[in-house]
Design a protein around this motif. Structure first.
Motif, PDB file in Angstrom:
ATOM      1  N   ALA A 153      13.717  -5.242  32.387  1.00 15.80           N
ATOM      2  CA  ALA A 153      12.501  -5.026  31.594  1.00 15.80           C
ATOM      3  C   ALA A 153      11.256  -5.266  32.433  1.00 15.80           C
ATOM      4  O   ALA A 153      10.270  -4.502  32.361  1.00 15.80           O
ATOM      5  N   ARG A 154      11.280  -6.317  33.248  1.00 18.96           N
ATOM      6  CA  ARG A 154      10.137  -6.631  34.118  1.00 18.96           C
ATOM      7  C   ARG A 154       9.849  -5.492  35.096  1.00 18.96           C
ATOM      8  O   ARG A 154       8.684  -5.162  35.376  1.00 18.96           O
ATOM      9  N   ASP A 155      10.937  -4.868  35.601  1.00 19.90           N
ATOM     10  CA  ASP A 155      10.800  -3.809  36.600  1.00 19.90           C
ATOM     11  C   ASP A 155      10.597  -2.436  35.975  1.00 19.90           C
ATOM     12  O   ASP A 155      10.591  -1.417  36.682  1.00 19.90           O
ATOM     13  N   GLY A 156      10.437  -2.380  34.659  1.00 23.03           N
ATOM     14  CA  GLY A 156      10.203  -1.114  33.985  1.00 23.03           C
ATOM     15  C   GLY A 156      11.430  -0.243  33.834  1.00 23.03           C
ATOM     16  O   GLY A 156      11.328   0.950  33.518  1.00 23.03           O
ATOM     17  N   GLN A 157      12.631  -0.807  34.039  1.00 22.41           N
ATOM     18  CA  GLN A 157      13.868  -0.042  33.937  1.00 22.41           C
ATOM     19  C   GLN A 157      14.511  -0.145  32.560  1.00 22.41           C
ATOM     20  O   GLN A 157      15.500   0.524  32.280  1.00 22.41           O
ATOM     21  N   LEU A 158      13.934  -0.969  31.681  1.00 26.72           N
ATOM     22  CA  LEU A 158      14.509  -1.185  30.361  1.00 26.72           C
ATOM     23  C   LEU A 158      13.400  -1.426  29.350  1.00 26.72           C
ATOM     24  O   LEU A 158      12.515  -2.249  29.584  1.00 26.72           O
ATOM     25  N   ASP A 159      13.471  -0.690  28.250  1.00 23.61           N
ATOM     26  CA  ASP A 159      12.581  -0.927  27.124  1.00 23.61           C
ATOM     27  C   ASP A 159      13.217  -2.009  26.258  1.00 23.61           C
ATOM     28  O   ASP A 159      14.295  -1.788  25.695  1.00 23.61           O
ATOM     29  N   PRO A 160      12.615  -3.198  26.152  1.00 22.26           N
ATOM     30  CA  PRO A 160      13.238  -4.271  25.372  1.00 22.26           C
ATOM     31  C   PRO A 160      13.603  -3.853  23.956  1.00 22.26           C
ATOM     32  O   PRO A 160      14.607  -4.298  23.410  1.00 22.26           O
ATOM     33  N   ASP A 161      12.797  -2.970  23.346  1.00 28.33           N
ATOM     34  CA  ASP A 161      13.083  -2.538  21.975  1.00 28.33           C
ATOM     35  C   ASP A 161      14.317  -1.644  21.907  1.00 28.33           C
ATOM     36  O   ASP A 161      14.876  -1.438  20.826  1.00 28.33           O
ATOM     37  N   ALA A 162      14.742  -1.118  23.054  1.00 26.57           N
ATOM     38  CA  ALA A 162      15.925  -0.252  23.090  1.00 26.57           C
ATOM     39  C   ALA A 162      17.198  -1.021  23.408  1.00 26.57           C
ATOM     40  O   ALA A 162      18.283  -0.434  23.435  1.00 26.57           O
ATOM     41  N   LEU A 163      17.062  -2.311  23.655  1.00 22.10           N
ATOM     42  CA  LEU A 163      18.225  -3.120  23.992  1.00 22.10           C
ATOM     43  C   LEU A 163      19.026  -3.415  22.728  1.00 22.10           C
ATOM     44  O   LEU A 163      18.581  -4.160  21.858  1.00 22.10           O
ATOM     45  N   ASP A 164      20.227  -2.823  22.631  1.00 13.60           N
ATOM     46  CA  ASP A 164      21.092  -3.068  21.487  1.00 13.60           C
ATOM     47  C   ASP A 164      22.354  -3.795  21.936  1.00 13.60           C
ATOM     48  O   ASP A 164      22.479  -4.158  23.115  1.00 13.60           O
ATOM     49  N   GLU A 165      23.275  -4.021  21.013  1.00 10.56           N
ATOM     50  CA  GLU A 165      24.479  -4.777  21.353  1.00 10.56           C
ATOM     51  C   GLU A 165      25.297  -4.083  22.433  1.00 10.56           C
ATOM     52  O   GLU A 165      25.834  -4.734  23.333  1.00 10.56           O
ATOM     53  N   ALA A 166      25.409  -2.762  22.344  1.00 11.63           N
ATOM     54  CA  ALA A 166      26.202  -2.034  23.337  1.00 11.63           C
ATOM     55  C   ALA A 166      25.580  -2.156  24.722  1.00 11.63           C
ATOM     56  O   ALA A 166      26.287  -2.371  25.722  1.00 11.63           O
ATOM     57  N   ALA A 167      24.254  -2.014  24.795  1.00 11.60           N
ATOM     58  CA  ALA A 167      23.587  -2.114  26.092  1.00 11.60           C
ATOM     59  C   ALA A 167      23.710  -3.514  26.657  1.00 11.60           C
ATOM     60  O   ALA A 167      23.931  -3.694  27.867  1.00 11.60           O
ATOM     61  N   PHE A 168      23.565  -4.530  25.807  1.00 15.81           N
ATOM     62  CA  PHE A 168      23.702  -5.905  26.288  1.00 15.81           C
ATOM     63  C   PHE A 168      25.145  -6.170  26.726  1.00 15.81           C
ATOM     64  O   PHE A 168      25.385  -6.807  27.757  1.00 15.81           O
ATOM     65  N   GLY A 169      26.116  -5.668  25.951  1.00 16.33           N
ATOM     66  CA  GLY A 169      27.520  -5.855  26.318  1.00 16.33           C
ATOM     67  C   GLY A 169      27.862  -5.248  27.663  1.00 16.33           C
ATOM     68  O   GLY A 169      28.748  -5.745  28.372  1.00 16.33           O
TER      69      GLY A 169
END
Length: 239
Positions: A153-169
């Motif tokens: 998220a810091r490096d602009g590679q991830l939108d925190p609002d788009a982080l779901d369970e599958a992405a975190f897993g």
């Protein structure tokens, strides 16, 4: 021995507990319990194949185990070396693919090399996926995934609002594995002990009053039968 059930769990995870008590009850050193526990691993792998289970994960060495007396840690790492040398050929013949999760950097370089070679040498096997959790702790695993997400998220590679369970897993060490359907703990203790906390959200739990070195095909078959009797609703209301 009971016959295999029609619909076995896809993934069985086991907290192998009771080696020390098994040895103490026989007036033997703790390392004797660990050696006997290694034989139970072989029996469990054979039973899983017989019952058509595709994935087995064994809690072999927790991150907290490093706090044990130095002599016991030395015995455990020595046994791991022996297991890797003696069992890989047999696992390959049985079609078993070997994986490892946990902080392997805490082991000596020769063990790290053996772990890497074992994963490489069994990568083409498809009959059973065997994962050993070594120097593993679920809280550390989740924390590492959270840090990876924060960096992205810091490096602009991830939108925190788009982080779901599958992405975190996908950031966890078990990303390539299905979540466990059944978690078994031996020795009569009834807790998860920092094992697969994220992945076990909807796992069935089974606590057995048998010490791990005594665990055998009959216990595994009975666990499969108990799983078949459970009604899994994943939070939904019964029909």
């Amino acid at each position: 021995m009971p016959e295999p059930v029609a619909s076995p769990p896809r993934h069985v995870a086991i907290i192998m507990d009771g080696n020390g008590r098994w040895a103490a009850g026989r007036g033997l050193p703790r390392v004797a319990g660990h050696r006997a526990g290694a034989q139970a691993v072989r029996r469990t792998v054979e039973a899983a194949i017989r019952h058509g289970v595709g994935w087995i994960t064994l809690y072999a060495f927790s991150s907290e185990n490093w706090r044990r007396p130095a002599s016991e840690v030395l015995d455990l790492t020595g046994l791991l070396r022996h297991y890797l040398r003696s069992e890989i050929a047999e696992l390959t013949r049985e079609g078993v693919r070997l994986r490892f999760i946990g902080d392997r950097t805490r082991f000596d370089a020769d063990i790290v090399g053996q772990l890497t070679r074992a994963e490489h040498d069994t990568t083409g096997n498809t009959r059973l996926n065997l994962t050993l959790a070594l120097s593993y702790g679920a809280r550390a695993e989740i924390l590492a995934a959270a840090r990876a997400a924060a960096r992205a998220a810091r490096d602009g590679q991830l939108d925190p609002d788009a982080l779901d369970e599958a992405a975190f897993g996908s950031l966890l060490s078990t990303a390539a594995m299905p979540d466990p359907d059944l978690i078994i703990r031996t020795s009569g203790e009834q807790r998860l002990s920092n094992f697969l906390l994220w992945q076990s959200a909807y796992a069935e739990l089974l606590f057995l009053d048998v010490l791990w070195p005594d665990f055998g095909p009959t216990h595994f078959a009975e666990a499969m039968a108990e799983f078949a009797r459970r009604e899994r609703r994943f939070g939904a209301r019964p029909a």
